[in-house]
Scaffold this active site. Structure first.
Site, PDB file in Angstrom:
ATOM      1  N   THR A   1      -0.873   2.112 -12.693  1.00 34.25           N
ATOM      2  CA  THR A   1      -0.027   3.209 -12.209  1.00 34.25           C
ATOM      3  C   THR A   1       0.955   2.630 -11.198  1.00 34.25           C
ATOM      4  OG1 THR A   1      -1.360   3.942 -10.314  1.00 34.25           O
ATOM      5  CG2 THR A   1      -1.992   4.798 -12.484  1.00 34.25           C
TER       6      THR A   1
ATOM      7  N   TYR B   1      -0.280   7.676   6.526  1.00 35.94           N
ATOM      8  CA  TYR B   1      -0.386   6.678   5.453  1.00 35.94           C
ATOM      9  C   TYR B   1      -1.685   5.876   5.611  1.00 35.94           C
ATOM     10  CZ  TYR B   1       0.611   2.364   2.855  1.00 35.94           C
ATOM     11  OH  TYR B   1       0.543   1.286   2.013  1.00 35.94           O
TER      12      TYR B   1
ATOM     13  N   ILE C   1       4.589  -4.524  -6.586  1.00 34.80           N
ATOM     14  CA  ILE C   1       3.197  -4.968  -6.712  1.00 34.80           C
ATOM     15  C   ILE C   1       2.615  -4.589  -8.079  1.00 34.80           C
ATOM     16  CG2 ILE C   1       0.857  -4.611  -5.801  1.00 34.80           C
ATOM     17  CD1 ILE C   1       2.165  -4.498  -2.970  1.00 34.80           C
ATOM     18  N   GLY C   2       2.862  -3.372  -8.519  1.00 31.56           N
ATOM     19  CA  GLY C   2       2.347  -2.937  -9.826  1.00 31.56           C
ATOM     20  C   GLY C   2       2.963  -3.729 -10.964  1.00 31.56           C
TER      21      GLY C   2
ATOM     22  N   GLY D   1       3.563   0.985 -12.147  1.00 31.80           N
ATOM     23  CA  GLY D   1       3.707  -0.363 -12.718  1.00 31.80           C
ATOM     24  C   GLY D   1       5.148  -0.757 -12.989  1.00 31.80           C
TER      25      GLY D   1
HETATM   26  N1  LIG Z   1       4.771  -3.454  -0.139  1.00 38.08           N
HETATM   27  C1  LIG Z   1       3.934  -3.560   0.881  1.00 38.08           C
HETATM   28  O1  LIG Z   1       4.206  -4.220   1.905  1.00 38.08           O
HETATM   29  C2  LIG Z   1       2.604  -2.873   0.799  1.00 38.08           C
HETATM   30  C3  LIG Z   1       1.671  -3.127   1.806  1.00 38.08           C
HETATM   31  C4  LIG Z   1       0.428  -2.513   1.736  1.00 38.08           C
HETATM   32  C5  LIG Z   1       0.124  -1.661   0.685  1.00 38.08           C
HETATM   33  N2  LIG Z   1       1.061  -1.405  -0.264  1.00 38.08           N
HETATM   34  C6  LIG Z   1       0.661  -0.492  -1.360  1.00 38.08           C
HETATM   35  O2  LIG Z   1       0.920  -1.126  -2.594  1.00 38.08           O
HETATM   36  C7  LIG Z   1       1.214  -0.149  -3.592  1.00 38.08           C
HETATM   37  C8  LIG Z   1       2.508  -0.513  -4.284  1.00 38.08           C
HETATM   38  O3  LIG Z   1       3.477  -0.701  -3.279  1.00 38.08           O
HETATM   39  P1  LIG Z   1       4.918  -1.310  -3.582  1.00 38.08           P
HETATM   40  O4  LIG Z   1       5.419  -1.828  -2.299  1.00 38.08           O
HETATM   41  O5  LIG Z   1       4.865  -2.164  -4.787  1.00 38.08           O
HETATM   42  O6  LIG Z   1       5.673   0.082  -3.874  1.00 38.08           O
HETATM   43  P2  LIG Z   1       7.123   0.355  -4.456  1.00 38.08           P
HETATM   44  O7  LIG Z   1       7.950  -0.870  -4.452  1.00 38.08           O
HETATM   45  O8  LIG Z   1       7.622   1.563  -3.751  1.00 38.08           O
HETATM   46  O9  LIG Z   1       6.776   0.739  -5.967  1.00 38.08           O
HETATM   47  C9  LIG Z   1       5.992   1.858  -6.179  1.00 38.08           C
HETATM   48  C10 LIG Z   1       5.712   2.008  -7.652  1.00 38.08           C
HETATM   49  O10 LIG Z   1       4.937   3.188  -7.811  1.00 38.08           O
HETATM   50  C11 LIG Z   1       5.674   4.176  -8.527  1.00 38.08           C
HETATM   51  N3  LIG Z   1       5.356   5.461  -7.913  1.00 38.08           N
HETATM   52  C12 LIG Z   1       5.555   5.863  -6.654  1.00 38.08           C
HETATM   53  N4  LIG Z   1       5.106   7.126  -6.488  1.00 38.08           N
HETATM   54  C13 LIG Z   1       4.610   7.499  -7.698  1.00 38.08           C
HETATM   55  C14 LIG Z   1       4.015   8.665  -8.194  1.00 38.08           C
HETATM   56  N5  LIG Z   1       3.832   9.755  -7.429  1.00 38.08           N
HETATM   57  N6  LIG Z   1       3.630   8.700  -9.481  1.00 38.08           N
HETATM   58  C15 LIG Z   1       3.806   7.630 -10.295  1.00 38.08           C
HETATM   59  N7  LIG Z   1       4.362   6.494  -9.880  1.00 38.08           N
HETATM   60  C16 LIG Z   1       4.763   6.434  -8.603  1.00 38.08           C
HETATM   61  C17 LIG Z   1       7.140   3.749  -8.411  1.00 38.08           C
HETATM   62  O11 LIG Z   1       7.938   4.210  -9.479  1.00 38.08           O
HETATM   63  P3  LIG Z   1       8.700   5.644  -9.375  1.00 38.08           P
HETATM   64  O12 LIG Z   1       9.299   5.714  -8.011  1.00 38.08           O
HETATM   65  O13 LIG Z   1       9.692   5.630 -10.488  1.00 38.08           O
HETATM   66  O14 LIG Z   1       7.636   6.669  -9.582  1.00 38.08           O
HETATM   67  C18 LIG Z   1       6.966   2.239  -8.472  1.00 38.08           C
HETATM   68  O15 LIG Z   1       6.707   1.820  -9.792  1.00 38.08           O
HETATM   69  C19 LIG Z   1       1.234   1.195  -2.873  1.00 38.08           C
HETATM   70  O16 LIG Z   1       0.002   1.851  -3.056  1.00 38.08           O
HETATM   71  C20 LIG Z   1       1.436   0.796  -1.418  1.00 38.08           C
HETATM   72  O17 LIG Z   1       0.896   1.770  -0.536  1.00 38.08           O
HETATM   73  C21 LIG Z   1       2.288  -1.987  -0.248  1.00 38.08           C
END
Ligand SMILES: NC(=O)c1ccc[n+]([C@@H]2O[C@H](COP(=O)([O-])OP(=O)(O)OC[C@H]3O[C@@H](n4cnc5c(N)ncnc54)[C@H](OP(=O)(O)O)[C@@H]3O)[C@@H](O)[C@H]2O)c1
Length: 234
Positions: free
Chosen positions: A13, A151, A19-20, A15
């Site tokens: 999810t 968060y 990260i995904g 993806g």
């Molecule tokens: N990046 C960091 O530094 C960091 C640190 C700690 C934890 N995390 C965690 O890692 C995970 C991924 O983070 P990321 O930084 O890769 O995030 P990101 O760059 O914002 O990407 C998020 C992904 O999730 C999708 N998404 C967001 N909300 C959604 C929803 N309600 N339903 C379905 N898809 C959804 C987005 O696509 P759409 O917007 O098109 O839906 C996108 O594919 C998250 O759980 C975040 O809390 C990230």
């Protein structure tokens, strides 16, 4: 050499980005067929093209029950089972204590707690005894970060789910500050707090996800794997 996820069916999810997407790419390289989800079709199409083969996009919001049901109906129709579920979709925004709104609370808990909860529950009929279920947590669950209390509480909640569902889950993959299109300047300013001296990358996280997804973690369940350059450890 045999691949780590040869013939496996994975669902990631969130993806379509960062990260995904990094995990989805690695899963495919290691032999899996991967279903990726996200809300924006255009990003999903871009991600499928980037992964190259063995990737199928299903549009849907991870916090909406009808979308979750439709996603699993499609996975069931096309693959009939799930070997690896990476409940990764997540959302954050800053809001100071004292100014926290109901909308902020509902959005953050809806996506980061309701999303993974119903993603796993909805997948149960498709999961087998040896399936790997992985959440994306955050080191924010274990350290205080200004204006990120809601968060952080969502990530603590899913850490707790992993303990409660110990027979069903592999664990929580907890990224530290990872390079994504978000506030990287802010993250760069904090590099001094990371013992390994750099931000994480989606590939760093994908390696952690791969470990939890593959048989290499066969005797491990419900752990928290912090892929954070040591940030939460000192
Ligand atoms: N990046 C960091 O530094 C960091 C640190 C700690 C934890 N995390 C965690 O890692 C995970 C991924 O983070 P990321 O930084 O890769 O995030 P990101 O760059 O914002 O990407 C998020 C992904 O999730 C999708 N998404 C967001 N909300 C959604 C929803 N309600 N339903 C379905 N898809 C959804 C987005 O696509 P759409 O917007 O098109 O839906 C996108 O594919 C998250 O759980 C975040 O809390 C990230």
């Amino acid at each position: 050499m045999s691949k780590k996820l040869e013939g496996k069916i994975a669902v990631v999810t969130g993806g379509s980005a960062d990260i995904g997407l990094g995990a989805a790419k690695e899963f495919v390289v290691e032999g899996a067929r991967v279903f990726i989800t996200g809300r924006r079709q255009i990003e999903l199409d871009r991600a499928v093209a980037e992964i190259g083969h063995n990737a199928i996009a299903i549009q849907g919001d991870a916090s909406e029950l009808p979308d979750i049901k439709r996603i699993y109906d499609t996975v069931n129709e096309k693959a009939g089972r799930i070997d690896v579920l990476f409940a990764n979709a997540g959302f954050y925004e800053f809001q100071k204590f004292g100014e926290i709104t109901e909308e902020h609370f509902d959005n953050t808990f809806g996506t980061n707690v309701g999303g993974p909860l119903f993603a796993v529950q909805g997948a149960l009929p498709l999961l087998g005894k040896k399936s790997s279920v992985i959440f994306t947590g955050s080191i924010a669950a274990n350290i205080g970060i200004p204006a990120m209390s809601v968060y952080s509480a969502t990530k603590a909640a899913i850490r707790s789910f992993a303990r409660s569902w110990i027979l069903d889950l592999k664990g929580v993959l907890s990224p530290g500050r990872t390079v994504t299109p978000g506030p990287n300047k802010l993250k760069n300013d904090l590099i001094g707090t990371i013992p390994l001296g750099r931000l994480g990358t989606p590939l760093d996280l994908a390696k952690g996800a791969m470990f939890l997804a593959s048989d290499e973690s066969e005797y491990i369940t419900s752990i928290e794997l912090e892929v954070d350059g040591g940030e939460a450890q000192y």
